[in-house]
Design a protein around this motif. Structure first.
Motif, PDB file in Angstrom:
ATOM      1  N   VAL A  25     -13.905 -36.659  66.620  1.00 39.74           N
ATOM      2  CA  VAL A  25     -14.715 -35.711  65.881  1.00 39.74           C
ATOM      3  C   VAL A  25     -15.896 -35.254  66.683  1.00 39.74           C
ATOM      4  CG1 VAL A  25     -16.246 -35.729  64.063  1.00 39.74           C
ATOM      5  CG2 VAL A  25     -14.497 -37.197  63.874  1.00 39.74           C
ATOM      6  N   ILE A  26     -16.039 -33.770  66.913  1.00 36.22           N
ATOM      7  CA  ILE A  26     -16.972 -33.131  67.462  1.00 36.22           C
ATOM      8  C   ILE A  26     -18.153 -32.925  66.389  1.00 36.22           C
ATOM      9  CG2 ILE A  26     -17.821 -31.189  69.044  1.00 36.22           C
ATOM     10  CD1 ILE A  26     -14.975 -30.985  69.939  1.00 36.22           C
ATOM     11  N   SER A  27     -17.736 -32.090  65.484  1.00 34.97           N
ATOM     12  CA  SER A  27     -18.858 -31.755  64.348  1.00 34.97           C
ATOM     13  C   SER A  27     -18.290 -31.632  63.223  1.00 34.97           C
ATOM     14  CB  SER A  27     -19.677 -30.889  64.878  1.00 34.97           C
ATOM     15  OG  SER A  27     -18.920 -29.397  65.063  1.00 34.97           O
ATOM     16  N   LEU A  28     -19.233 -31.369  62.080  1.00 34.28           N
ATOM     17  CA  LEU A  28     -18.619 -31.115  60.691  1.00 34.28           C
ATOM     18  C   LEU A  28     -18.648 -29.526  60.367  1.00 34.28           C
ATOM     19  CD1 LEU A  28     -18.114 -31.753  57.627  1.00 34.28           C
ATOM     20  CD2 LEU A  28     -20.399 -31.580  57.315  1.00 34.28           C
ATOM     21  N   LEU A  29     -17.384 -28.993  60.014  1.00 40.08           N
ATOM     22  CA  LEU A  29     -17.519 -27.381  60.260  1.00 40.08           C
ATOM     23  C   LEU A  29     -18.062 -26.849  58.743  1.00 40.08           C
ATOM     24  CD1 LEU A  29     -14.359 -26.571  61.984  1.00 40.08           C
ATOM     25  CD2 LEU A  29     -16.745 -26.103  62.715  1.00 40.08           C
ATOM     26  N   GLY A  30     -17.667 -27.679  57.836  1.00 40.97           N
ATOM     27  CA  GLY A  30     -17.853 -27.338  56.105  1.00 40.97           C
ATOM     28  C   GLY A  30     -17.135 -28.250  55.263  1.00 40.97           C
ATOM     29  N   GLY A  31     -17.552 -28.038  54.171  1.00 38.08           N
ATOM     30  CA  GLY A  31     -16.953 -28.812  52.946  1.00 38.08           C
ATOM     31  C   GLY A  31     -16.814 -28.047  51.808  1.00 38.08           C
ATOM     32  N   GLY A  32     -16.111 -28.730  50.893  1.00 36.13           N
ATOM     33  CA  GLY A  32     -16.185 -28.191  49.527  1.00 36.13           C
ATOM     34  C   GLY A  32     -15.506 -29.033  48.573  1.00 36.13           C
ATOM     35  N   TRP A  33     -14.877 -28.275  47.785  1.00 34.33           N
ATOM     36  CA  TRP A  33     -14.167 -28.960  46.459  1.00 34.33           C
ATOM     37  C   TRP A  33     -12.957 -29.916  47.043  1.00 34.33           C
ATOM     38  CZ3 TRP A  33      -9.580 -28.474  43.811  1.00 34.33           C
ATOM     39  CH2 TRP A  33      -9.729 -29.178  42.613  1.00 34.33           C
ATOM     40  N   LEU A  39     -14.632 -30.274  63.416  1.00 36.66           N
ATOM     41  CA  LEU A  39     -14.093 -29.456  64.517  1.00 36.66           C
ATOM     42  C   LEU A  39     -13.788 -30.780  65.335  1.00 36.66           C
ATOM     43  CD1 LEU A  39     -13.663 -27.535  67.064  1.00 36.66           C
ATOM     44  CD2 LEU A  39     -16.113 -27.959  67.311  1.00 36.66           C
ATOM     45  N   VAL A  40     -12.557 -31.007  65.944  1.00 37.94           N
ATOM     46  CA  VAL A  40     -12.251 -32.249  66.543  1.00 37.94           C
ATOM     47  C   VAL A  40     -11.526 -31.762  68.004  1.00 37.94           C
ATOM     48  CG1 VAL A  40     -11.703 -33.532  64.565  1.00 37.94           C
ATOM     49  CG2 VAL A  40      -9.832 -32.300  65.610  1.00 37.94           C
ATOM     50  N   ARG A  41     -11.202 -32.650  68.698  1.00 41.07           N
ATOM     51  CA  ARG A  41     -10.791 -32.707  70.114  1.00 41.07           C
ATOM     52  C   ARG A  41      -9.527 -33.533  70.223  1.00 41.07           C
ATOM     53  NH1 ARG A  41     -14.578 -33.744  73.153  1.00 41.07           N
ATOM     54  NH2 ARG A  41     -15.737 -31.644  73.534  1.00 41.07           N
ATOM     55  N   GLU A  42      -8.394 -33.057  70.565  1.00 35.93           N
ATOM     56  CA  GLU A  42      -6.898 -33.622  70.426  1.00 35.93           C
ATOM     57  C   GLU A  42      -7.261 -34.528  71.853  1.00 35.93           C
ATOM     58  OE1 GLU A  42      -2.512 -32.318  69.428  1.00 35.93           O
ATOM     59  OE2 GLU A  42      -3.412 -31.381  71.362  1.00 35.93           O
ATOM     60  N   ILE A  47      -7.709 -30.144  73.701  1.00 42.72           N
ATOM     61  CA  ILE A  47      -7.758 -28.900  73.077  1.00 42.72           C
ATOM     62  C   ILE A  47      -8.363 -29.158  71.884  1.00 42.72           C
ATOM     63  CG2 ILE A  47      -6.230 -27.302  71.656  1.00 42.72           C
ATOM     64  CD1 ILE A  47      -3.914 -27.824  73.683  1.00 42.72           C
ATOM     65  N   GLU A  48      -9.271 -28.013  71.305  1.00 38.95           N
ATOM     66  CA  GLU A  48     -10.146 -28.290  70.141  1.00 38.95           C
ATOM     67  C   GLU A  48      -9.093 -27.860  68.938  1.00 38.95           C
ATOM     68  OE1 GLU A  48     -13.147 -25.478  70.909  1.00 38.95           O
ATOM     69  OE2 GLU A  48     -14.577 -27.292  71.487  1.00 38.95           O
ATOM     70  N   ARG A  49      -9.445 -28.576  67.832  1.00 42.48           N
ATOM     71  CA  ARG A  49      -8.496 -28.178  66.683  1.00 42.48           C
ATOM     72  C   ARG A  49      -9.321 -28.419  65.348  1.00 42.48           C
ATOM     73  NH1 ARG A  49      -4.155 -26.593  68.167  1.00 42.48           N
ATOM     74  NH2 ARG A  49      -2.603 -27.313  69.528  1.00 42.48           N
ATOM     75  N   THR A  50      -8.642 -28.141  64.250  1.00 43.54           N
ATOM     76  CA  THR A  50      -9.459 -28.369  62.929  1.00 43.54           C
ATOM     77  C   THR A  50      -9.033 -29.377  62.333  1.00 43.54           C
ATOM     78  OG1 THR A  50     -10.420 -25.938  63.075  1.00 43.54           O
ATOM     79  CG2 THR A  50     -10.487 -27.330  61.116  1.00 43.54           C
ATOM     80  N   GLY A  94     -11.600 -48.096  53.445  1.00 39.10           N
ATOM     81  CA  GLY A  94     -10.248 -48.906  52.845  1.00 39.10           C
ATOM     82  C   GLY A  94      -9.563 -48.001  51.999  1.00 39.10           C
ATOM     83  N   ILE A  95      -9.941 -46.629  52.055  1.00 39.25           N
ATOM     84  CA  ILE A  95      -8.902 -45.970  51.190  1.00 39.25           C
ATOM     85  C   ILE A  95      -7.939 -45.055  52.096  1.00 39.25           C
ATOM     86  CG2 ILE A  95      -9.125 -44.046  49.553  1.00 39.25           C
ATOM     87  CD1 ILE A  95     -12.166 -45.157  48.824  1.00 39.25           C
ATOM     88  N   PRO A  96      -6.846 -44.834  51.866  1.00 43.34           N
ATOM     89  CA  PRO A  96      -5.975 -44.013  52.646  1.00 43.34           C
ATOM     90  C   PRO A  96      -6.464 -42.509  52.549  1.00 43.34           C
ATOM     91  CG  PRO A  96      -4.661 -45.371  50.947  1.00 43.34           C
ATOM     92  CD  PRO A  96      -6.205 -45.472  50.725  1.00 43.34           C
ATOM     93  N   VAL A  97      -6.507 -41.729  53.644  1.00 44.23           N
ATOM     94  CA  VAL A  97      -6.817 -40.326  53.468  1.00 44.23           C
ATOM     95  C   VAL A  97      -5.986 -39.615  54.230  1.00 44.23           C
ATOM     96  CG1 VAL A  97      -8.688 -38.714  54.067  1.00 44.23           C
ATOM     97  CG2 VAL A  97      -9.424 -40.994  52.800  1.00 44.23           C
ATOM     98  N   THR A  98      -5.392 -38.454  53.745  1.00 44.10           N
ATOM     99  CA  THR A  98      -4.700 -37.713  54.685  1.00 44.10           C
ATOM    100  C   THR A  98      -5.363 -36.571  55.326  1.00 44.10           C
ATOM    101  OG1 THR A  98      -3.016 -38.074  53.251  1.00 44.10           O
ATOM    102  CG2 THR A  98      -2.487 -36.243  54.568  1.00 44.10           C
ATOM    103  N   LEU A  99      -5.031 -36.198  56.766  1.00 38.73           N
ATOM    104  CA  LEU A  99      -5.757 -35.032  57.234  1.00 38.73           C
ATOM    105  C   LEU A  99      -4.828 -34.016  57.719  1.00 38.73           C
ATOM    106  CD1 LEU A  99      -5.697 -35.768  60.541  1.00 38.73           C
ATOM    107  CD2 LEU A  99      -7.412 -37.601  59.913  1.00 38.73           C
ATOM    108  N   LEU A 100      -5.244 -32.875  57.644  1.00 35.48           N
ATOM    109  CA  LEU A 100      -4.438 -31.854  58.058  1.00 35.48           C
ATOM    110  C   LEU A 100      -5.064 -31.058  59.088  1.00 35.48           C
ATOM    111  CD1 LEU A 100      -2.559 -29.265  55.804  1.00 35.48           C
ATOM    112  CD2 LEU A 100      -3.894 -28.215  57.605  1.00 35.48           C
ATOM    113  N   ILE A 101      -4.191 -30.956  60.436  1.00 35.70           N
ATOM    114  CA  ILE A 101      -4.845 -30.616  61.822  1.00 35.70           C
ATOM    115  C   ILE A 101      -4.286 -29.000  61.691  1.00 35.70           C
ATOM    116  CG2 ILE A 101      -4.730 -30.743  64.119  1.00 35.70           C
ATOM    117  CD1 ILE A 101      -5.979 -33.412  62.921  1.00 35.70           C
TER     118      ILE A 101
END
Ligand SMILES: Nc1ncnc2c1ncn2[C@@H]1O[C@H](COP(=O)(O)OP(=O)(O)O)[C@@H](O)[C@H]1O
Ligand SMILES: [Mg+2]
Length: 242
Positions: A25-33, A39-42, A47-50, A94-101
Motif C-alpha cells: 500500500v502506498i496511499s489511499l486514492l479514493g473511496g465511496g459506496w 495506490l499500491v506497488r507490486e 510497478i504501480e497499480r490500483t 477477520g473478514i474475507p475481502v476481495t480486491l481488484l487490481i
C-alpha cells in the motif's frame, strides 16, 4: 436463521501494509459506496497499480468484483477504460475481502479539474472538448453493445489536457436495466456532465443556442431523440455549427 452479513465501512489501510503478499500500500486514492481504492506497488516488479477493495456488504458472493473484472476484460480494447489486471483475497479484521487490481492512472479527476477553474466551471468551448473526448471514448464501448453505468465527474480521470483532453474511466456499474436502456442512460449522463461542468442550472439560461441544443434543458426524451448513443453525440459535435 440467516447468517449476518459482515459489514465493513472503512479499511483505513496504512502505507507499507502488504496485501496478499504481493501489493504494498502506498496511499489511499479514493473511496465511496462500493469500497476503497489504493495506490499500491507490486512487490515483485515495483510497478504501480490500483487496488480496489470491496466492502463485503457491497460484494455478496463476489458478484460486484466478478461483474467489474469481466466487464473490464470485455472492454480491454476500448482505450478510454482502465485495464484490468487481477483479483485477490485478503482478510481484514477477520473478514474475507476481495480486491481488484487494475492499472494506475496518473491524473486529476474531472470534478477536481473543474473545481479549480475560475468560477468553478469550464468555458463552453473547453467543455465541448471534454464532451467530445468522452463521446469518442464511449463510442467504442457502445459499439460492442456495452455501457459504463455510472458516468459522473468523479469517475473520469483527466490524464492530459491541451487542445483536447485525454481521459480514462473507472468504476463501471451493473445497471438493472436492459443494455439498450443502459446505453441510453450513458448518453443522457454525458450530456448531464456537459451541463454540470458548464456551471449547471445557475448558468444555463445564459448559455448559447449551440450549447442549449446539446443540453436540451436536460430532458431525457429530447436528448435521446437527438442522440441515442455516444456515436450520434460524437457525430453531432463534429458537424455542428458553433
Ligand atoms: N485506476 C485508477 N487510477 C487512479 N485513481 C483511481 C483509479 N481507480 C479509482 N481511482 C480513484 O479512486 C476513486 C474511487 O474509485 P472508484 O472505482 O470510483 O470507486 P467508488 O465505487 O468508491 O466510487 C476514484 O474517484 C478515483 O479518484
Ligand atoms: Mg466512483
Amino acid at each position: 436463521m440467516a447468517k449476518a452479513i459482515a459489514k465493513i465501512d472503512h479499511f483505513n489501510l496504512a502505507a507499507g501494509r502488504v496485501l496478499a503478499r504481493k501489493y504494498e500500500v502506498i496511499s489511499l486514492l479514493g473511496g465511496g459506496w462500493e469500497g476503497e481504492v489504493y495506490l499500491v506497488r507490486e512487490v515483485a516488479t515495483g510497478i504501480e497499480r490500483t487496488a480496489k477493495l470491496f466492502f463485503p456488504q457491497r460484494n455478496l458472493r463476489d458478484k460486484a468484483v466478478k461483474f467489474y473484472a469481466k466487464k473490464l476484460h470485455k472492454l480491454r480494447h476500448c482505450p478510454i477504460v482502465i485495464q484490468y489486471s487481477a483479483q485477490d483475497q485478503i482478510t481484514v479484521k477477520g473478514i474475507p475481502v476481495t480486491l481488484l487490481i487494475s492499472e494506475y492512472v496518473e491524473g486529476e479527476l474531472l470534478s477536481q479539474f473543474v473545481a479549480r477553474q475560475p468560477g468553478k466551471r469550464l468555458q463552453p468551448y473547453q467543455a465541448l472538448h471534454v464532451l467530445h473526448a468522452l463521446a469518442c471514448g464511449m463510442e467504442a464501448v457502445h459499439r460492442i453493445g456495452e455501457y459504463h453505468g455510472d458516468l459522473h465527474t468523479d469517475n473520469i480521470i483527466l490524464q492530459r489536457y491541451g487542445l483536447g483532453f485525454d481521459m480514462k474511466l473507472v468504476d463501471l456499474f451493473q445497471s438493472p436495466s436492459s443494455k439498450r436502456t443502459a446505453i441510453q442512460d450513458d448518453t443522457v449522463e454525458m450530456v448531464r456532465i456537459f451541463h454540470e461542468i458548464l456551471g449547471g442550472q445557475k448558468h444555463y439560461a445564459k448559455q448559447s443556442r449551440a450549447v442549449k441544443d446539446i443540453i436540451n434543458g436536460q430532458k431525457r426524451s429530447l436528448i435521446l431523440k437527438k442522440f441515442r448513443s455516444a456515436a450520434q453525440l460524437r457525430e453531432y459535435i463534429e458537424t455542428m455549427q458553433w
